[in-house]
Design a protein around this motif. Structure first.
Motif, PDB file in Angstrom:
ATOM      1  N   ALA A   1       0.751  -1.174  -0.074  1.00 59.43           N
ATOM      2  CA  ALA A   1       0.023  -0.017   0.092  1.00 59.43           C
ATOM      3  C   ALA A   1       0.825   1.255  -0.101  1.00 59.43           C
ATOM      4  O   ALA A   1       0.309   2.329  -0.449  1.00 59.43           O
ATOM      5  CB  ALA A   1      -1.005   0.084   1.310  1.00 59.43           C
ATOM      6  N   GLY A   2       2.090   1.379   0.421  1.00 58.87           N
ATOM      7  CA  GLY A   2       3.017   2.354   0.455  1.00 58.87           C
ATOM      8  C   GLY A   2       3.739   2.581  -0.961  1.00 58.87           C
ATOM      9  O   GLY A   2       4.628   3.394  -0.972  1.00 58.87           O
ATOM     10  N   THR A   3       3.422   1.877  -2.017  1.00 58.85           N
ATOM     11  CA  THR A   3       4.247   1.856  -3.189  1.00 58.85           C
ATOM     12  C   THR A   3       3.494   2.643  -4.312  1.00 58.85           C
ATOM     13  O   THR A   3       2.280   2.322  -4.405  1.00 58.85           O
ATOM     14  CB  THR A   3       4.801   0.588  -3.613  1.00 58.85           C
ATOM     15  OG1 THR A   3       5.359  -0.137  -2.618  1.00 58.85           O
ATOM     16  CG2 THR A   3       5.361   0.879  -5.078  1.00 58.85           C
ATOM     17  N   ARG A   4       4.054   3.461  -4.998  1.00 61.69           N
ATOM     18  CA  ARG A   4       3.318   4.087  -5.912  1.00 61.69           C
ATOM     19  C   ARG A   4       4.158   4.287  -7.270  1.00 61.69           C
ATOM     20  O   ARG A   4       5.680   4.446  -7.080  1.00 61.69           O
ATOM     21  CB  ARG A   4       2.822   5.582  -5.694  1.00 61.69           C
ATOM     22  CG  ARG A   4       1.785   5.552  -4.490  1.00 61.69           C
ATOM     23  CD  ARG A   4       1.794   7.092  -3.807  1.00 61.69           C
ATOM     24  NE  ARG A   4       1.451   7.965  -4.894  1.00 61.69           N
ATOM     25  CZ  ARG A   4       1.892   9.278  -4.794  1.00 61.69           C
ATOM     26  NH1 ARG A   4       2.375   9.788  -3.578  1.00 61.69           N
ATOM     27  NH2 ARG A   4       1.514  10.264  -5.666  1.00 61.69           N
ATOM     28  N   ILE A   5       3.772   4.056  -8.394  1.00 62.97           N
ATOM     29  CA  ILE A   5       4.643   4.380  -9.425  1.00 62.97           C
ATOM     30  C   ILE A   5       4.120   5.253 -10.575  1.00 62.97           C
ATOM     31  O   ILE A   5       2.937   5.481 -10.582  1.00 62.97           O
ATOM     32  CB  ILE A   5       4.596   2.885 -10.135  1.00 62.97           C
ATOM     33  CG1 ILE A   5       3.308   2.597 -10.887  1.00 62.97           C
ATOM     34  CG2 ILE A   5       5.223   2.123  -9.636  1.00 62.97           C
ATOM     35  CD1 ILE A   5       3.432   1.308 -11.862  1.00 62.97           C
ATOM     36  N   PRO A   6       5.063   5.765 -11.312  1.00 61.81           N
ATOM     37  CA  PRO A   6       4.128   6.771 -12.407  1.00 61.81           C
ATOM     38  C   PRO A   6       3.803   6.018 -13.747  1.00 61.81           C
ATOM     39  O   PRO A   6       4.009   4.633 -13.914  1.00 61.81           O
ATOM     40  CB  PRO A   6       5.624   7.677 -12.819  1.00 61.81           C
ATOM     41  CG  PRO A   6       6.597   6.842 -12.868  1.00 61.81           C
ATOM     42  CD  PRO A   6       6.296   5.693 -11.772  1.00 61.81           C
ATOM     43  N   ASP A   7       2.998   6.740 -14.460  1.00 61.12           N
ATOM     44  CA  ASP A   7       2.750   6.088 -15.754  1.00 61.12           C
ATOM     45  C   ASP A   7       3.730   6.137 -16.693  1.00 61.12           C
ATOM     46  O   ASP A   7       3.491   4.999 -17.499  1.00 61.12           O
ATOM     47  CB  ASP A   7       1.471   7.011 -16.646  1.00 61.12           C
ATOM     48  CG  ASP A   7       0.333   7.461 -15.480  1.00 61.12           C
ATOM     49  OD1 ASP A   7      -0.097   6.272 -14.983  1.00 61.12           O
ATOM     50  OD2 ASP A   7      -0.423   8.332 -15.713  1.00 61.12           O
ATOM     51  N   SER A   8       4.823   6.718 -16.556  1.00 61.81           N
ATOM     52  CA  SER A   8       6.049   6.494 -17.430  1.00 61.81           C
ATOM     53  C   SER A   8       7.052   7.348 -16.746  1.00 61.81           C
ATOM     54  O   SER A   8       6.600   8.357 -16.346  1.00 61.81           O
ATOM     55  CB  SER A   8       5.865   6.857 -19.023  1.00 61.81           C
ATOM     56  OG  SER A   8       5.932   8.381 -19.298  1.00 61.81           O
ATOM     57  N   THR A   9       8.453   7.336 -17.027  1.00 64.73           N
ATOM     58  CA  THR A   9       9.326   8.330 -16.597  1.00 64.73           C
ATOM     59  C   THR A   9       9.164   9.609 -17.339  1.00 64.73           C
ATOM     60  O   THR A   9       9.313  10.610 -16.621  1.00 64.73           O
ATOM     61  CB  THR A   9      10.940   7.640 -16.950  1.00 64.73           C
ATOM     62  OG1 THR A   9      11.024   7.745 -18.120  1.00 64.73           O
ATOM     63  CG2 THR A   9      11.004   6.360 -16.323  1.00 64.73           C
ATOM     64  N   ARG A  10       8.793   9.595 -18.435  1.00 59.57           N
ATOM     65  CA  ARG A  10       8.668  10.762 -19.209  1.00 59.57           C
ATOM     66  C   ARG A  10       7.340  11.684 -18.885  1.00 59.57           C
ATOM     67  O   ARG A  10       7.645  12.915 -18.555  1.00 59.57           O
ATOM     68  CB  ARG A  10       8.497  10.475 -20.809  1.00 59.57           C
ATOM     69  CG  ARG A  10       9.006  11.744 -21.639  1.00 59.57           C
ATOM     70  CD  ARG A  10       9.196  11.214 -23.071  1.00 59.57           C
ATOM     71  NE  ARG A  10       7.988  11.102 -23.975  1.00 59.57           N
ATOM     72  CZ  ARG A  10       8.300  10.868 -25.080  1.00 59.57           C
ATOM     73  NH1 ARG A  10       9.394  10.597 -25.751  1.00 59.57           N
ATOM     74  NH2 ARG A  10       7.126  10.963 -25.774  1.00 59.57           N
TER      75      ARG A  10
ATOM     76  N   VAL B   1       7.490   6.114  -5.282  1.00 63.70           N
ATOM     77  CA  VAL B   1       7.471   5.911  -3.903  1.00 63.70           C
ATOM     78  C   VAL B   1       7.393   4.986  -3.323  1.00 63.70           C
ATOM     79  O   VAL B   1       6.610   3.782  -3.921  1.00 63.70           O
ATOM     80  CB  VAL B   1       6.463   6.916  -3.314  1.00 63.70           C
ATOM     81  CG1 VAL B   1       6.324   7.015  -1.828  1.00 63.70           C
ATOM     82  CG2 VAL B   1       6.998   8.476  -3.431  1.00 63.70           C
ATOM     83  N   SER B   2       7.968   4.545  -2.410  1.00 60.34           N
ATOM     84  CA  SER B   2       7.725   3.174  -1.607  1.00 60.34           C
ATOM     85  C   SER B   2       8.208   3.125  -0.230  1.00 60.34           C
ATOM     86  O   SER B   2       8.842   4.230   0.282  1.00 60.34           O
ATOM     87  CB  SER B   2       8.307   1.904  -2.193  1.00 60.34           C
ATOM     88  OG  SER B   2       8.026   0.743  -1.683  1.00 60.34           O
ATOM     89  N   THR B   3       8.137   2.100   0.560  1.00 62.66           N
ATOM     90  CA  THR B   3       8.651   1.826   2.056  1.00 62.66           C
ATOM     91  C   THR B   3       9.635   1.019   2.227  1.00 62.66           C
ATOM     92  O   THR B   3       9.677  -0.080   1.171  1.00 62.66           O
ATOM     93  CB  THR B   3       7.285   1.951   2.993  1.00 62.66           C
ATOM     94  OG1 THR B   3       7.030   0.387   2.613  1.00 62.66           O
ATOM     95  CG2 THR B   3       6.558   2.702   2.710  1.00 62.66           C
ATOM     96  N   ALA B   4      10.442   0.934   3.038  1.00 58.64           N
ATOM     97  CA  ALA B   4      11.393  -0.077   3.287  1.00 58.64           C
ATOM     98  C   ALA B   4      10.785  -1.437   3.649  1.00 58.64           C
ATOM     99  O   ALA B   4      11.167  -2.685   3.103  1.00 58.64           O
ATOM    100  CB  ALA B   4      12.307   0.111   4.529  1.00 58.64           C
ATOM    101  N   GLN B   5       9.653  -1.278   4.250  1.00 56.48           N
ATOM    102  CA  GLN B   5       8.821  -2.645   4.314  1.00 56.48           C
ATOM    103  C   GLN B   5       8.399  -3.248   3.212  1.00 56.48           C
ATOM    104  O   GLN B   5       8.438  -4.559   2.940  1.00 56.48           O
ATOM    105  CB  GLN B   5       7.783  -2.068   5.716  1.00 56.48           C
ATOM    106  CG  GLN B   5       6.922  -3.667   5.902  1.00 56.48           C
ATOM    107  CD  GLN B   5       7.923  -4.620   6.755  1.00 56.48           C
ATOM    108  OE1 GLN B   5       8.220  -4.349   7.695  1.00 56.48           O
ATOM    109  NE2 GLN B   5       8.232  -5.587   5.920  1.00 56.48           N
TER     110      GLN B   5
END
Length: 322
Positions: free
Chosen positions: A155-164, A208-212
């Protein structure tokens, strides 16, 4: 993304028969204090098991950290799952052109034509090539990668649609806008941005993410809980072992799987690394990362310090648990 301009929980205990509850270890306590003294916001987690027990040491292990290219592991895994389902192939060819070209692409930056999916995935992990990343992401789809992350309970991880798109958004373009290759070149050249720049951790497009989360991910992925076929796990391990951050943080001549990431953006810096090291009977899963305000010349000392404390913690895990 590779670096370019653009309370403590401790553990280690012997065990007889079954794994014991962990107890504090002074070497790991010192490593966590060193992480806590890093500039800005830092986080760390090591979880290890071996014949003599288990250990755990953490600092802010559930705090959000900009982890950059660490999230590319999820793109690789999603692609391999789609191969298992028969919807994608490692041998299919993918176009490389200005329609998908991105900044920080040491492998495919000057290439035009096609590459195999396998080559793109290897470049994405081994050299953190962002054009390769966006080629793979466009084909597999960000929704598919986000579904995998959700299925893993991260739940603490988010990714973009692309790097661009992420770079475009951070440069002040309306959220979700892709400024294209011309826009990327303008940003890299220091031209006027399209709007007020956003921080690397923002509500729209980020890594974004977390260590866990990342330690949980590598425990499950490398433990066989993500892939249905042994060949997929073998390919995930093969490509993950190529990440250029692994030799820097792992012990000499010891196998490690994972991914690192970093960024230099608008007078802010970030560096992170996550993965798992296997030394004989000892298996150590780890995350080390820091986000801080500063210019690029502040990064080498922080990176060296993080790598040194991580390597010391991994060496301690082997010494205590083997």
């Amino acid at each position: 993304m590779q670096r370019r301009r653009l309370p403590l929980l401790l553990a280690a205990a012997p065990v007889a028969g079954a794994l014991a509850q962990p107890a504090a270890d002074p070497v790991l306590a010192e490593a966590m204090r060193d992480v806590a003294a890093m500039p800005g916001e830092a986080a760390a987690l090591i979880e290890a098991t071996g014949p003599k027990g288990r250990l755990r040491a953490a600092h802010r292990d559930t705090a959000p950290i900009f982890v950059g290219s660490c999230i590319k592991t999820f793109i690789l895994a999603a692609w391999l799952q789609e191969v298992e389902a028969g919807r994608l192939s490692l041998d299919e060819t993918l176009p490389v052109d200005d329609g998908v070209r991105s900044l920080i692409s040491p492998v495919l930056g000057g290439v035009s034509g096609t590459v195999s999916a396998r080559t793109a995935l290897e470049a994405m992990i081994s050299h953190s090539d962002n054009t390769a990343t966006d080629i793979a992401m466009r084909r597999v789809g960000p929704a598919r990668v986000r579904r995998l992350i959700a299925e893993m309970g991260l739940a603490g991880t988010r990714i973009p649609d692309s790097t661009r798109i992420m770079i475009s958004t951070m440069a002040g373009a309306p959220p979700g806008t892709d400024l294209g290759w011309a826009g990327m070149r303008a940003i890299a050249a220091g031209d006027r941005l399209p709007g007020t720049p956003l921080p690397v951790i923002n509500p729209h497009q980020t890594m974004v993410s977390t260590a866990q989360d990342l330690c949980t991910w590598y425990e499950r992925a490398l433990g066989g809980a993500v892939f249905a076929q042994a060949s997929s796990l073998a390919e995930f391990k093969r490509i993950s072992s190529w990440a250029d951050a692994m030799p820097r943080v792992s012990l000499p001549d010891v196998m490690a799987y994972g991914k690192g990431g970093s960024i230099d953006w608008n007078s802010s810096q970030a560096v992170a690394v996550a993965g798992q090291m296997i030394d004989g009977p000892v298996r150590a899963t780890f995350f080390w990362g820091a986000n801080w305000p500063g210019e690029p010349d502040s990064a080498p000392a922080v990176i060296d310090r993080l790598a040194g404390t991580l390597r010391a913690a991994l060496a301690r895990a082997v010494a205590v648990l083997a």
